[in-house]
Design an enzyme around this catalytic site. Structure first.
Site, PDB file in Angstrom:
ATOM      1  N   HIS A   1       0.898  -1.269   0.236  1.00 58.19           N
ATOM      2  CA  HIS A   1      -0.039   0.001  -0.023  1.00 58.19           C
ATOM      3  C   HIS A   1       0.892   1.317   0.167  1.00 58.19           C
ATOM      4  O   HIS A   1       0.260   2.293  -0.291  1.00 58.19           O
ATOM      5  CB  HIS A   1      -0.991   0.092   1.125  1.00 58.19           C
ATOM      6  CG  HIS A   1      -0.560   0.192   2.535  1.00 58.19           C
ATOM      7  ND1 HIS A   1      -0.047  -0.658   3.419  1.00 58.19           N
ATOM      8  CD2 HIS A   1      -0.124   1.439   3.052  1.00 58.19           C
ATOM      9  CE1 HIS A   1       0.395   0.119   4.446  1.00 58.19           C
ATOM     10  NE2 HIS A   1       0.568   1.205   4.226  1.00 58.19           N
TER      11      HIS A   1
ATOM     12  N   ASP B   1       0.238  -7.702   1.511  1.00 53.84           N
ATOM     13  CA  ASP B   1       0.631  -6.205   1.623  1.00 53.84           C
ATOM     14  C   ASP B   1       2.196  -5.886   1.607  1.00 53.84           C
ATOM     15  O   ASP B   1       2.627  -5.504   2.309  1.00 53.84           O
ATOM     16  CB  ASP B   1       0.127  -5.611   2.844  1.00 53.84           C
ATOM     17  CG  ASP B   1       0.135  -3.723   2.933  1.00 53.84           C
ATOM     18  OD1 ASP B   1       0.396  -3.478   1.681  1.00 53.84           O
ATOM     19  OD2 ASP B   1       0.163  -3.436   4.066  1.00 53.84           O
TER      20      ASP B   1
ATOM     21  N   GLY C   1       3.296   6.907   7.986  1.00 50.80           N
ATOM     22  CA  GLY C   1       4.903   7.117   7.241  1.00 50.80           C
ATOM     23  C   GLY C   1       5.579   6.184   7.707  1.00 50.80           C
ATOM     24  O   GLY C   1       6.615   5.704   7.390  1.00 50.80           O
ATOM     25  N   ASN C   2       5.208   5.124   8.946  1.00 53.98           N
ATOM     26  CA  ASN C   2       5.990   4.123   9.459  1.00 53.98           C
ATOM     27  C   ASN C   2       5.763   2.843   8.215  1.00 53.98           C
ATOM     28  O   ASN C   2       6.570   1.774   8.458  1.00 53.98           O
ATOM     29  CB  ASN C   2       5.698   3.853  10.796  1.00 53.98           C
ATOM     30  CG  ASN C   2       6.180   4.425  11.884  1.00 53.98           C
ATOM     31  OD1 ASN C   2       5.792   5.270  12.452  1.00 53.98           O
ATOM     32  ND2 ASN C   2       7.827   4.159  12.060  1.00 53.98           N
ATOM     33  N   SER C   3       4.662   2.780   7.504  1.00 49.84           N
ATOM     34  CA  SER C   3       4.632   1.472   6.929  1.00 49.84           C
ATOM     35  C   SER C   3       5.579   1.254   6.180  1.00 49.84           C
ATOM     36  O   SER C   3       6.208   1.898   5.395  1.00 49.84           O
ATOM     37  CB  SER C   3       3.164   1.901   6.037  1.00 49.84           C
ATOM     38  OG  SER C   3       2.121   1.442   6.784  1.00 49.84           O
TER      39      SER C   3
ATOM     40  N   LEU D   1     -11.046 -19.446  -6.597  1.00 49.42           N
ATOM     41  CA  LEU D   1     -12.331 -20.258  -7.069  1.00 49.42           C
ATOM     42  C   LEU D   1     -13.273 -19.360  -7.651  1.00 49.42           C
ATOM     43  O   LEU D   1     -14.195 -19.494  -8.445  1.00 49.42           O
ATOM     44  CB  LEU D   1     -12.731 -20.967  -6.001  1.00 49.42           C
ATOM     45  CG  LEU D   1     -14.298 -21.881  -6.324  1.00 49.42           C
ATOM     46  CD1 LEU D   1     -13.538 -22.831  -7.418  1.00 49.42           C
ATOM     47  CD2 LEU D   1     -14.576 -22.867  -5.125  1.00 49.42           C
ATOM     48  N   GLY D   2     -13.317 -18.017  -6.839  1.00 47.09           N
ATOM     49  CA  GLY D   2     -14.239 -16.832  -7.352  1.00 47.09           C
ATOM     50  C   GLY D   2     -15.640 -16.981  -6.980  1.00 47.09           C
ATOM     51  O   GLY D   2     -16.531 -16.637  -7.664  1.00 47.09           O
TER      52      GLY D   2
END
Length: 392
Positions: free
Chosen positions: A136, A167, A241-243, A295-296
């Site tokens: 992200h 992520d 900002g740490n991500s 599988l959807g």
């Protein structure tokens, strides 16, 4: 009728970090960034120089005394980088929506290009410039710049691989020299109560260091497309900002990647265990993605109340609520309202159990489903496909 629902947290990154469902993903909006020229992007990819083949250069196993954290940071700090991103999107302004309110729906709202700038954190895992961060942090960015501590030059980064479900993202810069790296530790060996150190760029404050402990392990959390089962929880302060920054032990080893906080509480932050990262790191570098089985369908448990409502005799199973267009499920003929009662002659007791079986399958695997439709039992063969996040 009591139908179980699944609560999904959706995160928006149009202008940096947004509060959603009580959780922050730590991308900090940074509209104050100055324009910088775009350097030539490196397209070199050398998996042999990644962390698994890197030489240990951060170790304080024998360090003692009151300055152990400061000493560790002297070695670990240079490998932590600030990531600046720039994205251009088309949209409408609040002023245009105001005019539509007064002039009616026939008022044509002009679509304008808007540039947003955000920042996050990452850390170098190979001497030739591979960097780990959160998906992200760089998702949708047209330009990514990497700023190393104490360096005036900013390097243009290329996205090598991304995995929205965990992520994660791997970037690559070409610095023309060997770079400092962080060693990846073993998050399975971490105990609750051990010290943890986070390094990042909260609110644009470069190389901010916070210290706490591991307050819990194996925390489940759903954020957007990411589905976590075993996050590390820490009370080391984590802010927008740490991500993408590292969560370290006292030996300077990365034990997790900081990814989210609980905005409704204090001292509740979450990091992706580094062992989870290492399981998919080769795929991210060599293939650019992680192949996820798909599988959807969306499902819910067949509860006694739902069984009475549907007027069926079966007591356990997973009820299909939605079938994605073009999915393996649609190709196999599955439909809304079907009740899956067995997979490969194994009873389906809940939608979560079935989802786990599908999640542990490999792309291309074939499974036999026994399902109830219109009062009749049917056997259907399905082939597991690969999840395409662009179409979800």
């Amino acid at each position: 009728m009591n139908v179980k629902t699944v609560k999904t947290i959706i995160i928006s990154f149009v202008a940096g970090a947004f509060l959603t469902g009580g959780f922050w993903l730590g991308v900090q909006n940074a509209s104050y960034f100055k324009e910088t020229s775009t350097a030539d992007r490196s397209t070199t990819s050398n998996a042999d120089n990644t962390q698994k083949g890197a030489v240990k250069n951060v170790s304080l196993m024998e360090t003692t005394g009151s300055n152990v954290i400061a000493d560790m940071l002297d070695l670990a700090g240079p490998a932590v980088v600030k990531i600046e991103t720039e994205s251009t999107r088309r949209g409408s302004s609040n002023r245009d929506l105001f005019f539509r309110h007064f002039f009616g729906e026939d008022y044509q709202i002009p679509q304008q290009e808007r540039t947003t700038q955000s920042l996050g954190t990452g850390f170098i895992i190979s001497k030739d410039g591979y960097i780990l961060t959160n998906h992200h942090v760089v998702n949708g960015a047209q330009q990514i710049k990497v700023n190393m501590s104490g360096a005036e030059q900013k390097y243009t980064a290329k996205v090598i691989g991304q995995d929205p479900e965990l992520d994660l993202a791997v970037l690559k810069i070409d610095a023309g020299k060997e770079l400092p790296i962080l060693e990846l530790g073993n998050s399975d060996q971490i105990r609750v109560g051990e010290w943890s150190v986070a390094i990042g760029n909260p609110y644009g404050l470069d190389h901010t260091v916070t210290v706490g402990v591991i307050s819990a392990k194996q925390r489940p959390l759903n954020i957007g497309q990411a589905r976590f089962k075993d996050l590390l929880q820490t009370d080391a302060s984590i802010n927008p900002g740490n991500s993408g920054g590292p969560l370290l032990n006292l030996s300077g080893e990365v034990i997790g990647i900081n990814t989210a906080i609980n905005a409704e509480g204090q001292g509740i932050g979450f990091a992706i265990p580094i062992n989870t990262v290492q399981e998919v790191l080769d795929d991210l570098i060599n293939k650019g993605k992680v192949a996820r089985p798909w599988l959807g369908i969306s499902m819910q448990d067949l509860t006694p109340e739902l069984a009475r409502y549907l007027e069926v005799d079966v007591k356990e199973g997973a009820v299909i609520g939605f079938v994605s267009e073009g999915s393996p499920a649609e190709k196999a003929g599955l439909a809304q309202g079907d009740i899956i009662v067995e997979i490969d002659k194994q009873k389906v007791t809940s939608s979560e159990q079935l989802a786990e079986i599908i999640g542990n399958a490999k792309v291309g695997d074939r499974h036999q489903l026994l399902l109830l439709r219109n009062g009749q039992m049917n056997t259907v063969s399905v082939t597991i496909g690969e999840k395409n996040y662009n179409s979800q």
